[in-house]
Motif scaffolding. Structure first.
Motif, PDB file in Angstrom:
ATOM      1  N   GLU A 111      43.197   5.741  34.247  1.00 51.52           N
ATOM      2  CA  GLU A 111      42.960   5.434  35.659  1.00 51.52           C
ATOM      3  C   GLU A 111      43.671   4.616  36.047  1.00 51.52           C
ATOM      4  OE1 GLU A 111      39.229   5.991  38.521  1.00 51.52           O
ATOM      5  OE2 GLU A 111      38.858   4.972  36.679  1.00 51.52           O
ATOM      6  N   ARG A 112      43.653   3.343  35.495  1.00 51.22           N
ATOM      7  CA  ARG A 112      44.630   2.309  36.085  1.00 51.22           C
ATOM      8  C   ARG A 112      45.970   2.559  36.079  1.00 51.22           C
ATOM      9  NH1 ARG A 112      40.767  -1.203  32.797  1.00 51.22           N
ATOM     10  NH2 ARG A 112      42.648  -1.082  31.094  1.00 51.22           N
ATOM     11  N   VAL A 113      46.330   3.223  35.004  1.00 52.23           N
ATOM     12  CA  VAL A 113      47.782   3.694  34.709  1.00 52.23           C
ATOM     13  C   VAL A 113      48.312   4.586  35.874  1.00 52.23           C
ATOM     14  CG1 VAL A 113      49.522   5.052  33.509  1.00 52.23           C
ATOM     15  CG2 VAL A 113      48.134   3.219  32.342  1.00 52.23           C
ATOM     16  N   LEU A 114      47.303   5.547  36.231  1.00 50.74           N
ATOM     17  CA  LEU A 114      47.536   6.518  37.269  1.00 50.74           C
ATOM     18  C   LEU A 114      47.463   5.795  38.534  1.00 50.74           C
ATOM     19  CD1 LEU A 114      45.427   9.740  36.094  1.00 50.74           C
ATOM     20  CD2 LEU A 114      48.031   9.378  36.143  1.00 50.74           C
ATOM     21  N   ALA A 115      46.540   4.794  38.813  1.00 47.57           N
ATOM     22  CA  ALA A 115      46.686   4.238  40.165  1.00 47.57           C
ATOM     23  C   ALA A 115      47.689   3.413  40.203  1.00 47.57           C
ATOM     24  CB  ALA A 115      45.459   3.245  39.944  1.00 47.57           C
ATOM     25  N   VAL A 134      51.015   4.127  39.002  1.00 50.33           N
ATOM     26  CA  VAL A 134      51.824   5.208  39.244  1.00 50.33           C
ATOM     27  C   VAL A 134      51.639   5.725  40.431  1.00 50.33           C
ATOM     28  CG1 VAL A 134      52.937   7.601  38.546  1.00 50.33           C
ATOM     29  CG2 VAL A 134      52.228   5.933  36.866  1.00 50.33           C
ATOM     30  N   GLU A 135      50.736   6.099  40.825  1.00 53.23           N
ATOM     31  CA  GLU A 135      50.670   6.265  42.345  1.00 53.23           C
ATOM     32  C   GLU A 135      50.991   5.213  43.180  1.00 53.23           C
ATOM     33  OE1 GLU A 135      47.246   8.033  45.534  1.00 53.23           O
ATOM     34  OE2 GLU A 135      46.600   7.124  43.479  1.00 53.23           O
ATOM     35  N   GLN A 136      50.833   4.042  43.039  1.00 51.09           N
ATOM     36  CA  GLN A 136      51.428   2.753  43.820  1.00 51.09           C
ATOM     37  C   GLN A 136      52.674   2.939  43.893  1.00 51.09           C
ATOM     38  OE1 GLN A 136      49.773  -0.673  42.823  1.00 51.09           O
ATOM     39  NE2 GLN A 136      49.843  -1.660  44.863  1.00 51.09           N
ATOM     40  N   LEU A 146      54.936   5.393  43.283  1.00 52.41           N
ATOM     41  CA  LEU A 146      55.433   6.503  43.594  1.00 52.41           C
ATOM     42  C   LEU A 146      55.077   6.670  45.273  1.00 52.41           C
ATOM     43  CD1 LEU A 146      55.185   9.007  40.769  1.00 52.41           C
ATOM     44  CD2 LEU A 146      57.214   7.768  41.390  1.00 52.41           C
ATOM     45  N   SER A 147      54.266   5.958  45.860  1.00 50.78           N
ATOM     46  CA  SER A 147      53.788   6.586  47.012  1.00 50.78           C
ATOM     47  C   SER A 147      55.078   6.188  48.093  1.00 50.78           C
ATOM     48  CB  SER A 147      52.882   5.201  47.630  1.00 50.78           C
ATOM     49  OG  SER A 147      52.499   5.443  48.887  1.00 50.78           O
ATOM     50  N   PRO A 148      55.759   5.166  47.906  1.00 47.16           N
ATOM     51  CA  PRO A 148      57.090   5.203  48.994  1.00 47.16           C
ATOM     52  C   PRO A 148      58.124   6.339  48.564  1.00 47.16           C
ATOM     53  CG  PRO A 148      56.694   2.923  47.963  1.00 47.16           C
ATOM     54  CD  PRO A 148      55.775   3.972  47.351  1.00 47.16           C
ATOM     55  N   ALA A 149      58.210   6.657  47.306  1.00 47.08           N
ATOM     56  CA  ALA A 149      59.173   7.781  47.060  1.00 47.08           C
ATOM     57  C   ALA A 149      58.548   9.058  47.804  1.00 47.08           C
ATOM     58  CB  ALA A 149      59.363   7.738  45.752  1.00 47.08           C
ATOM     59  N   LEU A 150      57.096   9.117  47.570  1.00 44.80           N
ATOM     60  CA  LEU A 150      56.694  10.587  48.050  1.00 44.80           C
ATOM     61  C   LEU A 150      56.672  10.547  49.612  1.00 44.80           C
ATOM     62  CD1 LEU A 150      53.314  10.784  45.734  1.00 44.80           C
ATOM     63  CD2 LEU A 150      55.444  12.289  45.885  1.00 44.80           C
ATOM     64  N   PHE A 151      56.448   9.319  50.132  1.00 40.26           N
ATOM     65  CA  PHE A 151      56.458   9.330  51.800  1.00 40.26           C
ATOM     66  C   PHE A 151      58.039   9.601  51.998  1.00 40.26           C
ATOM     67  CE2 PHE A 151      57.831   6.905  55.412  1.00 40.26           C
ATOM     68  CZ  PHE A 151      57.103   7.443  56.430  1.00 40.26           C
ATOM     69  N   GLU A 152      59.064   9.083  51.445  1.00 40.56           N
ATOM     70  CA  GLU A 152      60.459   9.491  51.744  1.00 40.56           C
ATOM     71  C   GLU A 152      60.830  10.915  51.404  1.00 40.56           C
ATOM     72  OE1 GLU A 152      62.975   6.647  49.495  1.00 40.56           O
ATOM     73  OE2 GLU A 152      62.076   4.921  50.429  1.00 40.56           O
ATOM     74  N   LEU A 153      60.067  11.400  50.467  1.00 37.09           N
ATOM     75  CA  LEU A 153      60.301  12.798  50.049  1.00 37.09           C
ATOM     76  C   LEU A 153      59.729  13.953  51.108  1.00 37.09           C
ATOM     77  CD1 LEU A 153      61.417  14.970  48.011  1.00 37.09           C
ATOM     78  CD2 LEU A 153      59.038  14.949  47.045  1.00 37.09           C
ATOM     79  N   LYS A 154      58.656  13.496  51.455  1.00 39.24           N
ATOM     80  CA  LYS A 154      57.909  14.221  52.659  1.00 39.24           C
ATOM     81  C   LYS A 154      58.769  13.947  53.904  1.00 39.24           C
ATOM     82  CE  LYS A 154      53.131  13.813  51.092  1.00 39.24           C
ATOM     83  NZ  LYS A 154      51.715  13.217  51.529  1.00 39.24           N
ATOM     84  N   THR A 155      59.258  12.760  54.204  1.00 36.66           N
ATOM     85  CA  THR A 155      60.242  12.889  55.624  1.00 36.66           C
ATOM     86  C   THR A 155      61.576  13.539  55.416  1.00 36.66           C
ATOM     87  OG1 THR A 155      59.287  10.409  55.749  1.00 36.66           O
ATOM     88  CG2 THR A 155      61.104  10.955  56.756  1.00 36.66           C
ATOM     89  N   ALA A 156      61.884  13.504  54.161  1.00 39.20           N
ATOM     90  CA  ALA A 156      63.376  14.413  54.040  1.00 39.20           C
ATOM     91  C   ALA A 156      62.923  15.667  54.048  1.00 39.20           C
ATOM     92  CB  ALA A 156      63.905  14.142  52.818  1.00 39.20           C
ATOM     93  N   VAL A 157      61.909  16.240  53.382  1.00 37.87           N
ATOM     94  CA  VAL A 157      61.397  17.600  53.854  1.00 37.87           C
ATOM     95  C   VAL A 157      61.345  18.097  55.332  1.00 37.87           C
ATOM     96  CG1 VAL A 157      59.711  19.286  53.295  1.00 37.87           C
ATOM     97  CG2 VAL A 157      60.523  18.047  51.390  1.00 37.87           C
ATOM     98  N   HIS A 158      60.642  17.384  56.015  1.00 32.57           N
ATOM     99  CA  HIS A 158      60.354  17.393  57.127  1.00 32.57           C
ATOM    100  C   HIS A 158      61.782  17.505  58.087  1.00 32.57           C
ATOM    101  CE1 HIS A 158      58.452  17.495  61.224  1.00 32.57           C
ATOM    102  NE2 HIS A 158      59.082  16.311  61.628  1.00 32.57           N
TER     103      HIS A 158
END
Length: 117
Positions: free
Chosen positions: A36-40, A42-44, A46-58
């Motif tokens: 759970e700590r590792v996933l948290a 990783v999520e932290q 990857l959060s900027p990368a996911l945001f950039e990916l969502k923005t790029a897709v939009h």
């Protein structure tokens, strides 16, 4: 060996089994908490990368929509140009065709007239 000795052996075996189950459960819980700590983390991370990916897709979706509109405009313009060119060609060619028809009719008439004589 009496009944109480047999019950004592069974109780000791059960306690050992419970101890093994408790240790296994503790290991599973500890592993789960680490995961759970590792996933948290990783999520932290990857959060900027996911945001950039969502923005790029939009943005890509927006560009695709704009491209579709431009293609529709170009298609409509080409249809208009095609229609206008056809009308212009018909306007220019029709008198020439009529002159050609009159010329052939005159030639056939003159040929008929000169042959009859």
């Amino acid at each position: 060996m009496g009944t109480s000795t047999a019950l004592t052996i069974i109780a000791v075996c059960m306690l050992l089994i419970l101890l093994i189950l408790a240790v296994t459960a503790g290991v599973v819980v500890r592993t789960f908490l680490r995961l759970e700590r590792v996933l948290a983390r990783v999520e932290q991370d990857l959060s900027p990368a996911l945001f950039e990916l969502k923005t790029a897709v939009h943005q890509v979706q927006h560009l695709i929509k704009l491209g579709g509109r431009q293609v529709e405009r170009v298609d409509a313009s080409l249809r208009y140009v095609d229609r206008e060119l056809r009308e212009t060609v018909d306007t220019l060619v029709l008198p020439v065709r009529e002159i050609g028809l009159w010329y052939r009719a005159l030639r056939v008439g003159l040929r008929y007239f000169f042959r009859r004589r």
